[in-house]
Design a protein around this motif. Structure first.
Motif, PDB file in Angstrom:
ATOM      1  N   GLY A 238       0.706  -1.183   0.022  1.00  0.00           N
ATOM      2  CA  GLY A 238       0.001   0.055  -0.200  1.00  0.00           C
ATOM      3  C   GLY A 238       0.891   1.119  -0.073  1.00  0.00           C
ATOM      4  N   GLY A 239       1.973   1.217   0.812  1.00  0.00           N
ATOM      5  CA  GLY A 239       2.909   2.576   0.795  1.00  0.00           C
ATOM      6  C   GLY A 239       3.476   2.475  -0.416  1.00  0.00           C
ATOM      7  N   ALA A 240       3.799   1.580  -1.197  1.00  0.00           N
ATOM      8  CA  ALA A 240       4.573   1.726  -2.418  1.00  0.00           C
ATOM      9  C   ALA A 240       3.435   2.235  -3.680  1.00  0.00           C
ATOM     10  N   TYR A 241       2.377   1.733  -3.511  1.00  0.00           N
ATOM     11  CA  TYR A 241       1.299   2.374  -4.371  1.00  0.00           C
ATOM     12  C   TYR A 241       1.210   3.760  -4.112  1.00  0.00           C
ATOM     13  N   LEU A 242       1.108   4.219  -2.558  1.00  0.00           N
ATOM     14  CA  LEU A 242       1.033   5.558  -2.252  1.00  0.00           C
ATOM     15  C   LEU A 242       2.200   6.626  -2.955  1.00  0.00           C
ATOM     16  N   LEU A 243       3.178   5.949  -3.018  1.00  0.00           N
ATOM     17  CA  LEU A 243       4.523   6.761  -3.550  1.00  0.00           C
ATOM     18  C   LEU A 243       4.247   6.672  -4.941  1.00  0.00           C
ATOM     19  N   ILE A 244       3.726   5.912  -5.732  1.00  0.00           N
ATOM     20  CA  ILE A 244       3.645   5.825  -7.090  1.00  0.00           C
ATOM     21  C   ILE A 244       2.605   6.731  -7.571  1.00  0.00           C
ATOM     22  N   ALA A 245       1.398   6.772  -6.718  1.00  0.00           N
ATOM     23  CA  ALA A 245       0.237   7.784  -6.823  1.00  0.00           C
ATOM     24  C   ALA A 245       0.802   9.249  -6.525  1.00  0.00           C
ATOM     25  N   LEU A 246       1.620   9.493  -5.826  1.00  0.00           N
ATOM     26  CA  LEU A 246       2.129  10.609  -5.286  1.00  0.00           C
ATOM     27  C   LEU A 246       3.060  11.175  -6.672  1.00  0.00           C
ATOM     28  N   LEU A 247       3.967  10.329  -6.971  1.00  0.00           N
ATOM     29  CA  LEU A 247       4.759  10.684  -8.220  1.00  0.00           C
ATOM     30  C   LEU A 247       3.913  10.969  -9.657  1.00  0.00           C
ATOM     31  N   VAL A 248       2.806  10.328  -9.606  1.00  0.00           N
ATOM     32  CA  VAL A 248       1.915  10.366 -10.874  1.00  0.00           C
ATOM     33  C   VAL A 248       1.297  11.644 -10.663  1.00  0.00           C
ATOM     34  N   TYR A 249       0.627  11.971  -9.538  1.00  0.00           N
ATOM     35  CA  TYR A 249       0.250  13.095  -9.288  1.00  0.00           C
ATOM     36  C   TYR A 249       1.021  14.411  -9.458  1.00  0.00           C
ATOM     37  N   PHE A 250       2.153  14.209  -9.184  1.00  0.00           N
ATOM     38  CA  PHE A 250       3.385  15.514  -9.110  1.00  0.00           C
ATOM     39  C   PHE A 250       3.759  15.863 -10.773  1.00  0.00           C
ATOM     40  N   LYS A 251       3.654  14.349 -11.285  1.00  0.00           N
ATOM     41  CA  LYS A 251       4.324  14.584 -12.867  1.00  0.00           C
ATOM     42  C   LYS A 251       3.219  14.515 -13.897  1.00  0.00           C
ATOM     43  N   ARG A 252       1.867  14.722 -13.277  1.00  0.00           N
ATOM     44  CA  ARG A 252       0.727  14.394 -14.409  1.00  0.00           C
ATOM     45  C   ARG A 252       0.870  15.497 -15.425  1.00  0.00           C
ATOM     46  N   GLN A 253       1.344  16.596 -15.367  1.00  0.00           N
ATOM     47  CA  GLN A 253       1.374  17.324 -16.563  1.00  0.00           C
ATOM     48  C   GLN A 253       2.215  17.113 -17.748  1.00  0.00           C
ATOM     49  N   ALA A 254       3.514  16.571 -17.253  1.00  0.00           N
ATOM     50  CA  ALA A 254       4.224  15.834 -18.018  1.00  0.00           C
ATOM     51  C   ALA A 254       3.956  14.481 -18.739  1.00  0.00           C
ATOM     52  N   TRP A 255       3.341  13.784 -17.802  1.00  0.00           N
ATOM     53  CA  TRP A 255       3.182  12.308 -18.199  1.00  0.00           C
ATOM     54  C   TRP A 255       1.717  12.025 -18.639  1.00  0.00           C
ATOM     55  N   ILE A 256       0.793  13.088 -18.327  1.00  0.00           N
ATOM     56  CA  ILE A 256      -0.653  12.727 -18.793  1.00  0.00           C
ATOM     57  C   ILE A 256      -0.956  13.858 -19.774  1.00  0.00           C
ATOM     58  N   ALA A 257      -0.895  15.034 -19.120  1.00  0.00           N
ATOM     59  CA  ALA A 257      -1.781  16.092 -19.849  1.00  0.00           C
ATOM     60  C   ALA A 257      -1.130  16.560 -21.132  1.00  0.00           C
ATOM     61  N   ALA A 258       0.192  16.617 -21.241  1.00  0.00           N
ATOM     62  CA  ALA A 258       0.810  16.943 -22.586  1.00  0.00           C
ATOM     63  C   ALA A 258       1.059  15.749 -23.717  1.00  0.00           C
ATOM     64  N   PRO A 259       0.985  14.642 -23.163  1.00  0.00           N
ATOM     65  CA  PRO A 259       0.920  13.808 -24.222  1.00  0.00           C
ATOM     66  C   PRO A 259      -0.605  13.541 -24.691  1.00  0.00           C
ATOM     67  N   VAL A 260      -1.509  13.800 -23.893  1.00  0.00           N
ATOM     68  CA  VAL A 260      -2.820  13.704 -24.551  1.00  0.00           C
ATOM     69  C   VAL A 260      -3.628  14.818 -25.271  1.00  0.00           C
ATOM     70  N   ALA A 261      -2.876  16.000 -24.778  1.00  0.00           N
ATOM     71  CA  ALA A 261      -3.250  17.302 -25.752  1.00  0.00           C
ATOM     72  C   ALA A 261      -2.312  16.982 -27.088  1.00  0.00           C
ATOM     73  N   ALA A 262      -1.281  16.445 -26.991  1.00  0.00           N
ATOM     74  CA  ALA A 262      -0.616  16.257 -28.339  1.00  0.00           C
ATOM     75  C   ALA A 262      -1.287  15.475 -29.157  1.00  0.00           C
TER      76      ALA A 262
END
Length: 147
Positions: A102-126
């Motif tokens: 659960g802690g590992a998933y929490l760390l992964i979720a925080l990492l994705v949350y803070f990198k959401r612009q570069a990892w999710i928003a920008a590729p989807v917009a492109a």
């Protein structure tokens, strides 16, 4: 002199009347108007076809993405249970093993949350921009000859 300018004006009027009243010119203008109407109708039809094509590609991408997310979630679930099983043997407690996972998933979720612009928003917009704003001629190697 006034008589000469009057004759010139009259001859210009007669010449204009001959040019615009010629049956051949009228049929050419009628054909031109019909061609312009046909061109506008064809352009409207092409626009409709282009919208349908792009919406089909978008819906297909969404469906494939949803199926891949569901399959990835199932894989992650089984891998998580495997890791919990292995950690239970190492830590001696199932609760501690579930806490570590659960802690590992929490760390992964925080990492994705803070990198959401570069990892999710920008590729989807492109992807959406390239899909929806792409010119039909470029995709088909159309009139400009580019591929």
């Amino acid at each position: 002199m006034p008589a000469e300018s009057g004759r010139r004006f009259l001859s210009e009027r007669i010449l204009r009347r001959k040019v615009f009243s010629n049956d051949h010119n009228i049929s050419i203008l009628r054909d031109l108007v019909l061609d312009v109407k046909e061109y506008a109708a064809l352009r409207a039809q092409l626009l409709k076809i282009d919208v349908v094509q792009k919406m089909t590609m978008l819906v297909t991408a969404l469906i494939v993405g949803a199926v891949l997310v569901v399959l990835a979630a199932i894989v992650v679930l089984f891998l998580s249970l495997m890791v919990v099983h292995v950690l239970t043997g190492l830590l001696g407690s199932a609760a501690a093993a579930y806490g570590v996972v659960g802690g590992a998933y929490l760390l992964i979720a925080l990492l994705v949350y803070f990198k959401r612009q570069a990892w999710i928003a920008a590729p989807v917009a492109a992807m959406l921009g390239s899909l929806l704003l792409a010119d039909g001629d470029e995709e088909k190697g159309g009139m400009n000859g580019k591929r």
